[in-house]
Structure formats: structure tokens, C-alpha cells
Scaffold this active site. Structure first.
Site, PDB file in Angstrom:
ATOM      1  N   LYS A  70       0.820  -1.217   0.000  1.00 25.12           N
ATOM      2  CA  LYS A  70       0.000   0.000   0.000  1.00 25.12           C
ATOM      3  C   LYS A  70       0.852   1.264   0.000  1.00 25.12           C
ATOM      4  CE  LYS A  70      -4.395  -1.751   1.367  1.00 25.12           C
ATOM      5  NZ  LYS A  70      -5.606  -1.700   2.148  1.00 25.12           N
ATOM      6  N   LYS A 124      -4.877  -9.668  -6.544  1.00 24.65           N
ATOM      7  CA  LYS A 124      -6.154  -9.989  -5.898  1.00 24.65           C
ATOM      8  C   LYS A 124      -7.216  -8.953  -6.254  1.00 24.65           C
ATOM      9  CE  LYS A 124      -6.241  -7.671  -1.486  1.00 24.65           C
ATOM     10  NZ  LYS A 124      -7.019  -7.577  -0.307  1.00 24.65           N
ATOM     11  N   LYS A 146     -10.822  -3.385  -3.651  1.00 20.93           N
ATOM     12  CA  LYS A 146     -11.659  -2.176  -3.751  1.00 20.93           C
ATOM     13  C   LYS A 146     -10.883  -1.030  -4.378  1.00 20.93           C
ATOM     14  CE  LYS A 146     -13.527  -2.797   0.890  1.00 20.93           C
ATOM     15  NZ  LYS A 146     -12.323  -2.908   1.714  1.00 20.93           N
TER      16      LYS A 146
HETATM   17  N1  AQP Z   1      -9.710 -10.739  -3.258  1.00 20.11           N
HETATM   18  C1  AQP Z   1     -10.070 -11.238  -2.092  1.00 20.11           C
HETATM   19  N2  AQP Z   1     -10.323 -12.562  -1.948  1.00 20.11           N
HETATM   20  C2  AQP Z   1     -10.705 -13.087  -0.740  1.00 20.11           C
HETATM   21  N3  AQP Z   1     -10.852 -12.323   0.370  1.00 20.11           N
HETATM   22  C3  AQP Z   1     -10.610 -10.992   0.274  1.00 20.11           C
HETATM   23  N4  AQP Z   1     -10.666  -9.973   1.158  1.00 20.11           N
HETATM   24  C4  AQP Z   1     -10.328  -8.819   0.547  1.00 20.11           C
HETATM   25  N5  AQP Z   1     -10.050  -9.042  -0.738  1.00 20.11           N
HETATM   26  C5  AQP Z   1     -10.209 -10.389  -0.953  1.00 20.11           C
HETATM   27  C6  AQP Z   1     -11.059 -10.144   2.556  1.00 20.11           C
HETATM   28  O1  AQP Z   1     -12.111  -9.210   2.833  1.00 20.11           O
HETATM   29  C7  AQP Z   1     -11.996  -8.778   4.190  1.00 20.11           C
HETATM   30  C8  AQP Z   1     -12.090  -7.292   4.284  1.00 20.11           C
HETATM   31  O2  AQP Z   1     -10.973  -6.681   3.713  1.00 20.11           O
HETATM   32  P1  AQP Z   1     -10.719  -5.144   4.003  1.00 20.11           P
HETATM   33  O3  AQP Z   1     -11.742  -4.314   3.381  1.00 20.11           O
HETATM   34  O4  AQP Z   1     -10.565  -4.901   5.436  1.00 20.11           O
HETATM   35  O5  AQP Z   1      -9.327  -4.856   3.359  1.00 20.11           O
HETATM   36  P2  AQP Z   1      -8.551  -5.497   2.208  1.00 20.11           P
HETATM   37  O6  AQP Z   1      -8.167  -6.900   2.500  1.00 20.11           O
HETATM   38  O7  AQP Z   1      -7.417  -4.568   1.958  1.00 20.11           O
HETATM   39  O8  AQP Z   1      -9.611  -5.479   1.023  1.00 20.11           O
HETATM   40  P3  AQP Z   1      -9.520  -4.800  -0.361  1.00 20.11           P
HETATM   41  O9  AQP Z   1     -10.752  -5.040  -1.110  1.00 20.11           O
HETATM   42  O10 AQP Z   1      -8.253  -5.169  -1.052  1.00 20.11           O
HETATM   43  O11 AQP Z   1      -9.509  -3.276   0.002  1.00 20.11           O
HETATM   44  P4  AQP Z   1      -8.480  -2.152  -0.319  1.00 20.11           P
HETATM   45  O12 AQP Z   1      -8.371  -2.129  -1.806  1.00 20.11           O
HETATM   46  O13 AQP Z   1      -9.107  -0.924   0.261  1.00 20.11           O
HETATM   47  O14 AQP Z   1      -7.197  -2.517   0.342  1.00 20.11           O
HETATM   48  C9  AQP Z   1     -10.681  -9.346   4.738  1.00 20.11           C
HETATM   49  O15 AQP Z   1     -10.974 -10.496   5.510  1.00 20.11           O
HETATM   50  C10 AQP Z   1      -9.929  -9.735   3.504  1.00 20.11           C
HETATM   51  O16 AQP Z   1      -9.048 -10.805   3.725  1.00 20.11           O
END
Ligand code: AQP
Length: 358
Positions: free
Chosen positions: A129, A221, A224
Site C-alpha cells: 500500500k 487480488k 476495492k
Molecule cells: N480478493 C479477495 N479474496 C478473498 N478475500 C478478500 N478480502 C479482501 N479481498 C479479498 C477479505 O475481505 C476482508 C475485508 O478486507 P478489508 O476491506 O478490510 O481490506 P482489504 O483486504 O485490503 O480489502 P480490499 O478489497 O483489497 O480493500 P483495499 O483495496 O481498500 O485494500 C478481509 O478479511 C480480507 O481478507
């Protein structure tokens, strides 16, 4: 990859010596997607059957990256709506937003003094990040895993359902709990708390899809924060958008293989088959026996129909719920009150253990 459906999450190993309790959170940082849904929310719903659960919209984590305040408020309500639309029961369990319960931030400070710089330097999410401009990343982004440890341990939670990307942070949570228990072992025993005050929480990573990949690039992966909306299926997407995104999803020129071995080195094909398996509850082997040898277009059409069928009702219910912000706010306020009632005495114990006067 572990895409096979695992509805037997209820057989999760108990953590001895502690009341069993589930905690997990999701950041209100934009549109929730299929990865969040299959990797986290589906497990949240299943675990309600066997544990008391606390599900948190982690707004303190969200501001580790810049957020527009009005959009942040909207996102907090949307994530809450997604929890409820997917089937989380805010009466039997607890749903709230993190900033309302000040004990998260208080315990995080204590843990900032427990966690070692060397541990945090190894965190891959920070590296991803912060990117190349590390000097300009916020201190909050760096300390994110310490706050995450506090989120979990301020309820002495024993089980944490997450996607695979959060495994390293969960390991750090266990290290923090272990070091706190060791550093204050004498005091913990003197105060009558037994051998260790904090449990070493178990990650619950198994489940239908632990790592859903981007629809544009099978090596990244689904996320968001990916600038391309075509990289993900959002829970709020309508059926036409879902169809368009799957139609445009990257694939390779080969037909689908008839056996799982044939998915090796074909990340985009593997991802789409994994999503189908998770949504349908069928095994990949079974799906390949049916679709193997055929072109992607027919498979993508079947996948679209399935996704619209499974996600359509969730998206529709989310829209109804977000149209009633008063109800969402009431759920969050009530949840925060009940979460505080659990966290406050634990934080008081921590103050006694550490040696603060209160
Ligand atoms: N691609 C994914 N596959 C499976 N699980 C996922 N999670 C996120 N992306 C995937 C799981 O969703 C939960 C919430 O995640 P978060 O919003 O706290 O943060 P993150 O993991 O950083 O999710 P994003 O979508 O990638 O958000 P951004 O882009 O803002 O960083 C967690 O349990 C995560 O494992």
C-alpha cells in the site's frame, strides 16, 4: 488454491481456556466486491450458527489512507447494509463501527509499545500500500496491524474469519498476545488471571474462496482500490454490469481443461472456475468435467447467470437498507453500546496489568 466449499466451518478448532468468540472487520473504503463477499462475509454468516460474533466496520483503519469525509460516512453505512443484506443478524450478534468504541484505540497504543519495529517491517500489506513512496506513507498505515490486534483482543476473541491476504496480520496478532502475556506474566498471575490474559486467536481462512483474483489480471487480488471497476464484481452491480464484466474478464485462448491439473499456469481460468465453484458449492473437478473442452463464452454465460442469481438478492436488499440510513445508524449505535460493554472491563484489566491508575 483452496476454493472448495467448506461449509463445515463450524468444526473450527476451539481455543482452550477462553470463552469462544468471533471477531472480524471490513474497511469502509469503497465498493464491497465478490472477494470480500466470498473471502469474508459468507464466513461471517456461517459462523453465526456456532459462535457469538462481533462484526465491525473498521473506520479507524480506513483513514490510514486519505478518505473524503462524506464518502467515508456513506461507505460505513454501505458496509453495514452489506452485512445485514448477506444475513448477519444484528440482534443476536453485534454490528458496529470501530470509532464508536474508544477501547480499540486505547489498546492499540498499549500494543504499539508491545509490537517490535522488526515485526512491522515485515508486513507485506504495508509495503504494497505504501508503494515506492514509503517516506510519505502515514504512521497509521504502518501501525495498522497493531490496531488490528487491538480490535480482536479488546474482546478476547478466539476466532477471526478473514481472506488469505490477512494471514500475516493474524500471525502478528498472535505474537502481540503472546508477548503481552509473557512480558506481564507475573502481574497477570498476581491479579488472578491465570496463565495468559489474551488468547492466541485462530484465523478462520478456510472457506469457499480465500483469495479471489482480479478479473483483469489473474496475478493480482480483487481489490476495492483497483482503479479499474472491470477488475471486480461489486455487490451493488446490477445484472447487466455483472454480465458485461464477466464477458470482458481476461482469459487465455485455450478451451477450458477437463481436469484440475490443466488449470496450472492459467491463473485467469483458475480464478473464474474458483468463483463458479464457490458460488455454486460444487467442486472444481465436477465443473471441469461438465465445461471442459468448451469455449470460455459458454462458461462465462453460465457463471453470469449463477452470479446474478446469488448476488442479485443481496444487492437489492443492500439498496433497500441504504435507503433507510436512520435504521442503519440505529443498528450501529446499538451495536457499539453492546461492544463497549464487553471491551470496557477488558481494557480496565489491561490498565491494571500494565500499572495505570484508574
Ligand atoms: N480478493 C479477495 N479474496 C478473498 N478475500 C478478500 N478480502 C479482501 N479481498 C479479498 C477479505 O475481505 C476482508 C475485508 O478486507 P478489508 O476491506 O478490510 O481490506 P482489504 O483486504 O485490503 O480489502 P480490499 O478489497 O483489497 O480493500 P483495499 O483495496 O481498500 O485494500 C478481509 O478479511 C480480507 O481478507
Amino acid at each position: 488454491m483452496l476454493y472448495e466449499p467448506r461449509p463445515e466451518l463450524t468444526e473450527t478448532k476451539p481455543v482452550p481456556g477462553f470463552a469462544q468468540r468471533v471477531f472480524s472487520g471490513i474497511q469502509p473504503t469503497g465498493n464491497l466486491h465478490l472477494g470480500n463477499y466470498l473471502g469474508a462475509i459468507v464466513k461471517f454468516v456461517q459462523l453465526q450458527q456456532s459462535f457469538p460474533c462481533i462484526y465491525c466496520v473498521v473506520d479507524l483503519h480506513a483513514i490510514t489512507m486519505p478518505q473524503e469525509p462524506a464518502e467515508l460516512q456513506q461507505s460505513i453505512r454501505e458496509v453495514t447494509a452489506a452485512f445485514l443484506a448477506a444475513g448477519i443478524d444484528p440482534v443476536k450478534h453485534i454490528v458496529f463501527n470501530q470509532s464508536r468504541v474508544h477501547e480499540h484505540a486505547e489498546l492499540a497504543w498499549v500494543f504499539n509499545c508491545i509490537a517490535r519495529l522488526g515485526w512491522l517491517n515485515r508486513m507485506t500489506q504495508f509495503k504494497d500500500k505504501a508503494g515506492k513512496d514509503r517516506e510519505n506513507a502515514s504512521l497509521g498505515l504502518y501501525a495498522y496491524p497493531s490496531l488490528m490486534a487491538a480490535d480482536i483482543l479488546v474482546y478476547r476473541a478466539t476466532h477471526v474469519p478473514v481472506g488469505e491476504d490477512q494471514k500475516q496480520h493474524l500471525e502478528l496478532t498472535r505474537d502481540v498476545a503472546q508477548k503481552f502475556n509473557n512480558d506481564y506474566s507475573g502481574r497477570i498471575a498476581d491479579l488472578g488471571f491465570g496463565a495468559g490474559y489474551f488468547p492466541l486467536p485462530e484465523p478462520v481462512i478456510q472457506g469457499p474462496a480465500t483469495r479471489v483474483m482480479s478479473l483483469r489480471d489473474g496475478s493480482k487480488k480483487m481489490s476495492k482500490s483497483d482503479p479499474s471497476d472491470y477488475s471486480r464484481i461489486n455487490l451493488s452491480d446490477d445484472s447487466d454490469t455483472i454480465a458485461q464484466k464477466f464477458r470482458k474478464a481476461k482469459t487465455d485462448p485455450e478451451p477450458l481443461p477437463s481436469e484440475e491439473k490443466g488449470l496450472e499456469s492459467r491463473p485467469e481460468a483458475e480464478n473464474l472456475v474458483g468463483i463458479y465453484a464457490a458460488l455454486s458449492g460444487r467442486s472444481r473437478a465436477e465443473l471441469l468435467a461438465e465445461f471442459g473442452g468448451g469455449q470460455f463464452s459458454a462458461f462465462k454465460q453460465a457463471l453470469t447467470d449463477l452470479a446474478v442469481d446469488k448476488l442479485g438478492p443481496v444487492g437489492k436488499r443492500m439498496k433497500q437498507l441504504t435507503a433507510d440510513p436512520g435504521y442503519i445508524d440505529q443498528v450501529l449505535r446499538d451495536g457499539a453500546e453492546r461492544a463497549s460493554a464487553i471491551a470496557a472491563p477488558i481494557m480496565n484489566d489491561v490498565k491494571d496489568i500494565v500499572g495505570f491508575l484508574r
